[in-house]
Scaffold this motif. Sequence first.
Motif, PDB file in Angstrom:
ATOM      1  N   ARG A 185       0.882  -1.443  -0.133  1.00 28.94           N
ATOM      2  CA  ARG A 185       0.096  -0.006   0.325  1.00 28.94           C
ATOM      3  C   ARG A 185       0.923   1.340   0.070  1.00 28.94           C
ATOM      4  O   ARG A 185       2.046   1.379   0.720  1.00 28.94           O
ATOM      5  N   ILE A 186       0.771   2.307  -0.807  1.00 26.91           N
ATOM      6  CA  ILE A 186       1.604   3.417  -0.874  1.00 26.91           C
ATOM      7  C   ILE A 186       0.464   4.719  -0.837  1.00 26.91           C
ATOM      8  O   ILE A 186      -0.746   4.688  -1.377  1.00 26.91           O
ATOM      9  N   GLN A 187       0.858   5.797  -0.325  1.00 25.80           N
ATOM     10  CA  GLN A 187       0.004   7.094  -0.010  1.00 25.80           C
ATOM     11  C   GLN A 187       0.079   7.557  -1.366  1.00 25.80           C
ATOM     12  O   GLN A 187       1.042   7.735  -2.257  1.00 25.80           O
ATOM     13  N   GLU A 188      -1.076   8.294  -1.660  1.00 28.43           N
ATOM     14  CA  GLU A 188      -1.480   8.735  -2.743  1.00 28.43           C
ATOM     15  C   GLU A 188      -0.683   9.794  -3.460  1.00 28.43           C
ATOM     16  O   GLU A 188      -0.009   9.765  -4.706  1.00 28.43           O
ATOM     17  N   LEU A 191      12.256   0.686   0.305  1.00 29.64           N
ATOM     18  CA  LEU A 191      12.776   1.490   1.290  1.00 29.64           C
ATOM     19  C   LEU A 191      12.817   2.926   1.061  1.00 29.64           C
ATOM     20  O   LEU A 191      12.918   3.687   1.883  1.00 29.64           O
ATOM     21  N   ALA A 192      12.817   3.381  -0.250  1.00 24.29           N
ATOM     22  CA  ALA A 192      12.920   4.469  -0.873  1.00 24.29           C
ATOM     23  C   ALA A 192      11.824   5.429  -0.287  1.00 24.29           C
ATOM     24  O   ALA A 192      11.946   6.580  -0.080  1.00 24.29           O
ATOM     25  N   THR A 241       5.804   5.762   3.886  1.00 30.33           N
ATOM     26  CA  THR A 241       4.645   6.159   3.123  1.00 30.33           C
ATOM     27  C   THR A 241       4.251   4.994   2.340  1.00 30.33           C
ATOM     28  O   THR A 241       3.511   5.171   1.424  1.00 30.33           O
ATOM     29  N   ALA A 242       5.018   3.703   2.267  1.00 27.44           N
ATOM     30  CA  ALA A 242       4.520   2.698   1.660  1.00 27.44           C
ATOM     31  C   ALA A 242       4.828   1.293   2.406  1.00 27.44           C
ATOM     32  O   ALA A 242       5.600   1.272   3.380  1.00 27.44           O
ATOM     33  N   THR A 243       3.918   0.663   2.403  1.00 26.94           N
ATOM     34  CA  THR A 243       3.854  -0.744   3.470  1.00 26.94           C
ATOM     35  C   THR A 243       3.729  -2.093   2.428  1.00 26.94           C
ATOM     36  O   THR A 243       2.821  -2.045   1.796  1.00 26.94           O
ATOM     37  N   VAL A 244       4.631  -2.936   2.655  1.00 28.85           N
ATOM     38  CA  VAL A 244       4.439  -4.214   2.121  1.00 28.85           C
ATOM     39  C   VAL A 244       3.417  -5.048   2.739  1.00 28.85           C
ATOM     40  O   VAL A 244       3.785  -5.254   4.263  1.00 28.85           O
ATOM     41  N   THR A 245       2.769  -5.765   2.175  1.00 28.25           N
ATOM     42  CA  THR A 245       1.621  -6.536   2.955  1.00 28.25           C
ATOM     43  C   THR A 245       1.696  -7.909   2.582  1.00 28.25           C
ATOM     44  O   THR A 245       1.243  -8.745   3.510  1.00 28.25           O
ATOM     45  N   ALA A 257       8.655  -9.995   6.310  1.00 28.40           N
ATOM     46  CA  ALA A 257       9.703 -10.208   6.817  1.00 28.40           C
ATOM     47  C   ALA A 257      11.073  -9.699   6.686  1.00 28.40           C
ATOM     48  O   ALA A 257      11.896  -9.185   7.490  1.00 28.40           O
ATOM     49  N   ARG A 258      11.292  -9.600   5.172  1.00 28.12           N
ATOM     50  CA  ARG A 258      12.758  -9.185   4.753  1.00 28.12           C
ATOM     51  C   ARG A 258      12.396  -7.490   4.999  1.00 28.12           C
ATOM     52  O   ARG A 258      13.593  -7.019   5.185  1.00 28.12           O
ATOM     53  N   MET A 259      11.504  -7.062   4.974  1.00 24.92           N
ATOM     54  CA  MET A 259      11.230  -5.487   5.098  1.00 24.92           C
ATOM     55  C   MET A 259      11.457  -5.261   6.518  1.00 24.92           C
ATOM     56  O   MET A 259      12.364  -4.427   6.935  1.00 24.92           O
ATOM     57  N   LYS A 260      11.238  -6.139   7.509  1.00 23.78           N
ATOM     58  CA  LYS A 260      11.212  -5.780   8.963  1.00 23.78           C
ATOM     59  C   LYS A 260      12.757  -6.001   9.301  1.00 23.78           C
ATOM     60  O   LYS A 260      13.450  -5.165   9.775  1.00 23.78           O
ATOM     61  N   GLU A 261      13.448  -6.879   8.629  1.00 22.95           N
ATOM     62  CA  GLU A 261      14.961  -7.294   8.742  1.00 22.95           C
ATOM     63  C   GLU A 261      15.602  -6.027   8.366  1.00 22.95           C
ATOM     64  O   GLU A 261      16.572  -5.527   9.051  1.00 22.95           O
TER      65      GLU A 261
END
Length: 312
Positions: A238-241, A282-283, A287-291, A298-302
């Motif tokens: 999900r990414i902000q408009e 990560l850039a 403002t963006a969330t991997v779901t 898990a990789r984003m959290k790491e």
Amino acid sequence: MTPERFFSLLLALQSRPDTTVAALAAQTGVSDRTVMRDLRWLQDAGFPVVARRGRYGGVSMLPGGALDTSRLSPREREHLALTGLDPDQRRRLGVEEVSGRALRKLTGTRPADDLLPVGDLVISDNRPWFGPEPAGVSPAALIGDLRRGVRLKVRYEREGQAAVWRTVDPYGLLAKGGRWYLVADEEGRPRLLNLQRVVRWEPLRTNRRLRPGTDLAAVAAELTSGWETAGDLEVRLRIQEYQVERARRILGSRLTIGEPEADGWRHAVLRCRVLEDVRHVLAFADTATVTDPPEAVARMKELARQLVEHYA
């Protein structure tokens, strides 16, 4: 019409007695509307071009309309054949700029209108933004062996791996996004080799063995289209408009954006070749969330944990 497009259009009409506007547009890299305008220009210049509408319509050039390049110098013929390269890339291949001189030699006429020449109003620059000069093998150094039509042994290195020797059957060179690539077959399969990763090469004494019925343009199109759209891993996020346009610029055709939602966010899908490609998200910080899928989350959290430790 630019000299390059003029040359490409006439070659296409000469090589295909009956073709279509769509096919000409694909071959010259412009829109159908531009091709129609170019065809009218050719008719005004005296070329016997016929365009037929309807189900059985098409485009053809009547007898007597063959392209006569006898008045062109060898350098002018080379220049016009290298469609799509900017002047700097042509110089790297040792081909001099000829501007519209060759076009005037071929047509012998000027358009009836009093419009400024398109070539004076358009400039192409195929270098990437903020990019340094390409390192590695120069295309000018390689072009001589390519013109001999022989197989090549190429010492090629991948990121994080030792360089290895590879034997390839080269089609030619591709200039894309400010970089140069060697388009070749390796054991009958198409390959795209970045010249920045070519450590050295050796020409062999055997002629290249290309797959029948294909050429440089077709293989390059096959490789680049697969490169830009392929990816077995679909990462949902999900990414902000207000970040959508920036995300499209950075991630390009790999990103598919959904419709706007009431909360100011959008669902999106990022096609990745490997899991580590989620680093691109990560850039956009918070403002963006991997779901999904779970391994991408898990990789984003790491990665986030590593960043916190790095800046602690």
